[in-house]
Design an enzyme around this catalytic site. Sequence first.
Site, PDB file in Angstrom:
ATOM      1  N   HIS A 224       0.844  -1.197   0.000  1.00  0.00           N
ATOM      2  CA  HIS A 224       0.000   0.000   0.000  1.00  0.00           C
ATOM      3  C   HIS A 224       0.881   1.250   0.000  1.00  0.00           C
ATOM      4  CE1 HIS A 224      -3.228   2.668   0.610  1.00  0.00           C
ATOM      5  NE2 HIS A 224      -3.689   2.293   1.778  1.00  0.00           N
ATOM      6  N   HIS A 263      -1.606   0.300 -12.110  1.00  0.00           N
ATOM      7  CA  HIS A 263      -2.520   0.656 -11.015  1.00  0.00           C
ATOM      8  C   HIS A 263      -3.789  -0.171 -11.133  1.00  0.00           C
ATOM      9  CE1 HIS A 263      -4.951   3.133  -8.304  1.00  0.00           C
ATOM     10  NE2 HIS A 263      -3.795   3.593  -7.861  1.00  0.00           N
ATOM     11  N   ASP A 317       3.431   6.851  -7.337  1.00  0.00           N
ATOM     12  CA  ASP A 317       4.654   6.497  -6.613  1.00  0.00           C
ATOM     13  C   ASP A 317       5.917   6.632  -7.446  1.00  0.00           C
ATOM     14  OD1 ASP A 317       3.466   5.855  -4.153  1.00  0.00           O
ATOM     15  OD2 ASP A 317       2.736   3.979  -4.997  1.00  0.00           O
TER      16      ASP A 317
END
Length: 381
Positions: A224, A263, A317
């Site tokens: 996560h 994703h 990220d």
Amino acid sequence: MMQADTEVHKGLEGVIVSESSVGFVDGQAGRLVYRGFNIETLAARSNYEEVAYLLLYGHLPNQKEFENFKATLRSTMELNTDTVDLIKSIGHKAHPMSVLRTVVSYIGAKDPKSNSTDLKDQEEMSLRIMSKFPAIVGTIARASKGLNPVRPDPKLGYAANFLYCSTGSRPDAEQEKIMDTCLILHADHGSNASTFSALVTIATLADMYSAVTSAISTLKGPLHGGANELALETIKKVGKPENAEQVLSKMLANKEKIMGFGHRVYKVYDPRARILKGFAESVTHKNGKEVLFQTAEQMEKVMISKLGEKGIFPNVDFYSGMVYDSLGFESNMFTPIFALARVAGWTARSLEYVKDNKLFRPKAKYVGEIGPKDYIEIQKR
Ligand SMILES: CC(C)(COP(=O)(O)OP(=O)(O)OC[C@H]1O[C@@H](n2cnc3c(N)ncnc32)[C@H](O)[C@@H]1OP(=O)(O)O)[C@@H](O)C(=O)NCCC(=O)NCCS
């Protein structure tokens, strides 16, 4: 009797468990929406405290509402000596996320209102938690390096105070804007694991400190919160733009997942990554780390040419780690910075859920032995 054969939705994938008007992720169109506003609009024109208000109360504050909100946050932003001592006592050896989890739980244990299930008290607890986050996360950043704490400055906003409490210096306008925008981009993101975890806890009518502690615990896991740390490691491993094609081809041939790409929801370019990419370019340039950005940009080109048609693009990220690194943060602080932002989404969605509460109680499909088996005394087994 055998259980009825039921379909298992592992990880609750695709299962709609609640209604929310806080935020929306459109993975096909690449849109992230908070209360009807596009993330690009808020990133360009708003600030984190205003966005937190928007998420919590459903509308942008007028001047008076905003001044009151900021004054409330600033009135409880300081940490007590015992909280600072707690951070100092564990902060130099424990992971910053473990320290953060412990500190929120500790502050909750000391709050006389923390056994109340009253909605107004839950809202006040949310504000008290949020108000202390810049000092908590900043003090943790310093303690992890063995540095003494810096008290927050009530004249500074949320992002600037976090930078001040972390580095000991007041940030310049550009640093503040970058950090503030990073926090806006991470403030909420649908029914993700940590937010869901907060909802499960608040739905038992536990207090907001418990809900946020659950959320922090859930965010700690590398599936996560930790991908930006690993993404930056991969970029550093690739080292320079010329290596991107060869290193990535080898990793993909070995069926390795490239961190910072792909994703569950976005099947197009993550809108947050697009904004962060611009910041990554400017901060790396300013800090003489251009090669990091150039390498990342080349990796992006290679990945899109190889996997773009499968819907694999950079995610939030990929560039956030590089931005935090260039602002001087160690990689173990990347996830606490995520929490610093997401506390708005956790509390806003928890307050929304508990207003029309229903305890979560999903079922598991039993696949063990049905029996009944004979009980054999321990001596005879
Ligand atoms: C996030 C993630 C778990 C989504 O996984 P997913 O929903 O299974 O992804 P998809 O179904 O869209 O994947 C389509 C294909 O691309 C591949 N793929 C997805 N992400 C990939 C990545 N980061 N690197 C290499 N290949 C990837 C999948 O293996 C799959 O290949 P296949 O067609 O041969 O089976 C995955 O992309 C991932 O692990 N990314 C890296 C970790 C990361 O950055 N996480 C942070 C997310 S914010």
